[in-house]
Design a protein around this motif. Sequence first.
Motif, short mmCIF file in Angstrom:
data_model
loop_
_atom_site.label_atom_id
_atom_site.label_comp_id
_atom_site.label_asym_id
_atom_site.label_seq_id
_atom_site.Cartn_x
_atom_site.Cartn_y
_atom_site.Cartn_z
N SER A 31 -54.69 -44.21 34.31
CA SER A 31 -53.48 -43.60 34.84
C SER A 31 -52.25 -44.14 34.12
N ALA A 32 -52.23 -45.45 33.85
CA ALA A 32 -51.10 -46.04 33.13
C ALA A 32 -50.96 -45.45 31.74
N PHE A 33 -52.08 -45.14 31.11
CA PHE A 33 -52.03 -44.51 29.78
C PHE A 33 -51.35 -43.15 29.84
N ALA A 34 -51.76 -42.32 30.81
CA ALA A 34 -51.16 -40.99 30.94
C ALA A 34 -49.68 -41.08 31.31
N LEU A 35 -49.34 -41.96 32.23
CA LEU A 35 -47.95 -42.09 32.68
C LEU A 35 -47.05 -42.63 31.57
N SER A 36 -47.52 -43.65 30.84
CA SER A 36 -46.69 -44.23 29.78
C SER A 36 -46.53 -43.27 28.62
N THR A 47 -43.28 -40.94 18.90
CA THR A 47 -44.74 -40.83 18.96
C THR A 47 -45.40 -41.71 17.91
N ALA A 48 -44.82 -41.78 16.72
CA ALA A 48 -45.36 -42.65 15.68
C ALA A 48 -45.29 -44.12 16.10
N ASP A 49 -44.18 -44.50 16.74
CA ASP A 49 -44.05 -45.88 17.22
C ASP A 49 -45.13 -46.20 18.25
N ALA A 50 -45.33 -45.27 19.17
CA ALA A 50 -46.35 -45.49 20.20
C ALA A 50 -47.73 -45.63 19.59
N ALA A 51 -48.01 -44.81 18.57
CA ALA A 51 -49.32 -44.89 17.91
C ALA A 51 -49.50 -46.23 17.21
N PRO A 58 -54.88 -53.91 19.14
CA PRO A 58 -56.31 -54.24 19.04
C PRO A 58 -56.71 -54.77 17.66
N VAL A 59 -56.05 -54.28 16.60
CA VAL A 59 -56.37 -54.78 15.25
C VAL A 59 -56.07 -56.27 15.16
N VAL A 60 -54.92 -56.68 15.68
CA VAL A 60 -54.53 -58.09 15.64
C VAL A 60 -55.49 -58.94 16.48
N LEU A 61 -55.79 -58.47 17.68
CA LEU A 61 -56.64 -59.25 18.59
C LEU A 61 -58.09 -59.31 18.13
N LEU A 62 -58.54 -58.26 17.44
CA LEU A 62 -59.94 -58.21 17.01
C LEU A 62 -60.09 -58.44 15.51
N ALA A 63 -59.09 -59.02 14.88
CA ALA A 63 -59.12 -59.26 13.43
C ALA A 63 -60.36 -60.03 12.97
N PRO A 64 -60.82 -61.05 13.71
CA PRO A 64 -62.02 -61.78 13.25
C PRO A 64 -63.26 -60.91 13.12
N TRP A 65 -63.30 -59.77 13.81
CA TRP A 65 -64.48 -58.89 13.76
C TRP A 65 -64.39 -57.83 12.66
N GLN A 223 -38.94 -53.12 25.44
CA GLN A 223 -39.70 -51.88 25.42
C GLN A 223 -40.94 -52.02 24.54
N ILE A 224 -40.79 -52.71 23.42
CA ILE A 224 -41.93 -52.91 22.52
C ILE A 224 -43.02 -53.72 23.23
N GLY A 225 -42.61 -54.81 23.89
CA GLY A 225 -43.58 -55.65 24.57
C GLY A 225 -44.28 -54.93 25.70
N THR A 226 -43.52 -54.15 26.48
CA THR A 226 -44.13 -53.42 27.60
C THR A 226 -45.13 -52.40 27.12
N TYR A 227 -44.75 -51.64 26.11
CA TYR A 227 -45.64 -50.59 25.63
C TYR A 227 -46.86 -51.18 24.93
N ALA A 228 -46.66 -52.28 24.20
CA ALA A 228 -47.80 -52.94 23.55
C ALA A 228 -48.78 -53.47 24.59
N LEU A 229 -48.25 -53.95 25.70
CA LEU A 229 -49.11 -54.48 26.76
C LEU A 229 -49.88 -53.36 27.45
N VAL A 230 -49.16 -52.28 27.81
CA VAL A 230 -49.80 -51.18 28.55
C VAL A 230 -50.79 -50.42 27.68
N GLN A 231 -50.34 -50.02 26.48
CA GLN A 231 -51.18 -49.18 25.63
C GLN A 231 -52.12 -49.99 24.75
N GLY A 232 -51.59 -51.01 24.08
CA GLY A 232 -52.42 -51.77 23.16
C GLY A 232 -53.47 -52.60 23.86
#
Length: 302
Positions: A31-36, A47-51, A58-65, A223-232
């Motif tokens: 639901s948070a994905f659709a709302l955000s 839209t490019a920023d959101a993407a 996820p790339v940063v957090l999963l970089a070791p893999w 705004q960057i931090g909020t969106y990165a937390l919700v979406q990323g």
Amino acid sequence: MTTFALAPRLALSRRTVVGTAALAGVIALWSAFALSTRALEATGLTTADAAILRFAVPVVLLAPWIPRTLRSLRGAGAGALALVLLAGIPHFLLFAWGAQLTSAGLTGLLVPGTVPLFVTLLLFLRHRTRVSPRRLLALTAIVVGVAASAILRGGSADLGGIAILLAAGLVWALYTLGLASARLDLVSVIVVISVTSTLAAVALALTGAMPSHLLDGTVPWSQIGTYALVQGVGTGLLSTACYVVAVQNLGGSLASSAGALSPVLTAVVAVPLLGEPITAGLAVALALIVSGVALFHLAPRR
């Protein structure tokens, strides 16, 4: 004797609690994905920023893999891998575009709600797969619900936006079939989608094909931090992990069926949060599509 008799019950209860908590997390995160995504314009992000934020986190957090994922790609078929990549930037752009032209309720409803319909249709066209009567009834309810959302649309809903959301559902169905064929584990799927989509989003922003306020440095860090937390973090990682835990503890059918509650939560929260009323068309579509999805996943498979 009593202690040993109670052990299975306690274990069962623990699995039920863990699975239910994970499923509640899935519903909230979807639901948070659709709302955000629907509220993207109000954040100052394009839209490019959101993407970029959605896939770069996820790339940063999963970089070791990443090295392990690159090695595993050798065993994945090219056709299946191409379908898997549809879940990245192609699906996100369609989802965001449709969200801007309709409402949060329809965005959260039409995309996940029509995936079973498209998957069944694609399998039938490819393998002439038979469909059980209960699943056929469920698919009919979904089709009627989609028709109701188009005919009885109100507020800011646009017919073109509904068509775009249906295209996003079709793309996700193709990804689902590709995922079943590609010999990749869960982490590898997330990594390959996130890496390719991040590169594509950055390329679209740098070339000017899509505007970007993020690269211009004009977006507030809050705004960057909020969106990165919700979406990323939320959509990119936690929703997937929670869904896996829910399936492991509750079973696939129950988890998939209860996941259909996500559009209901999205539509309800959108009323106070975005000022979007639940119209008659949305209410009818919600009832039909959610019921159809639940019946589809609970019906016996052929």
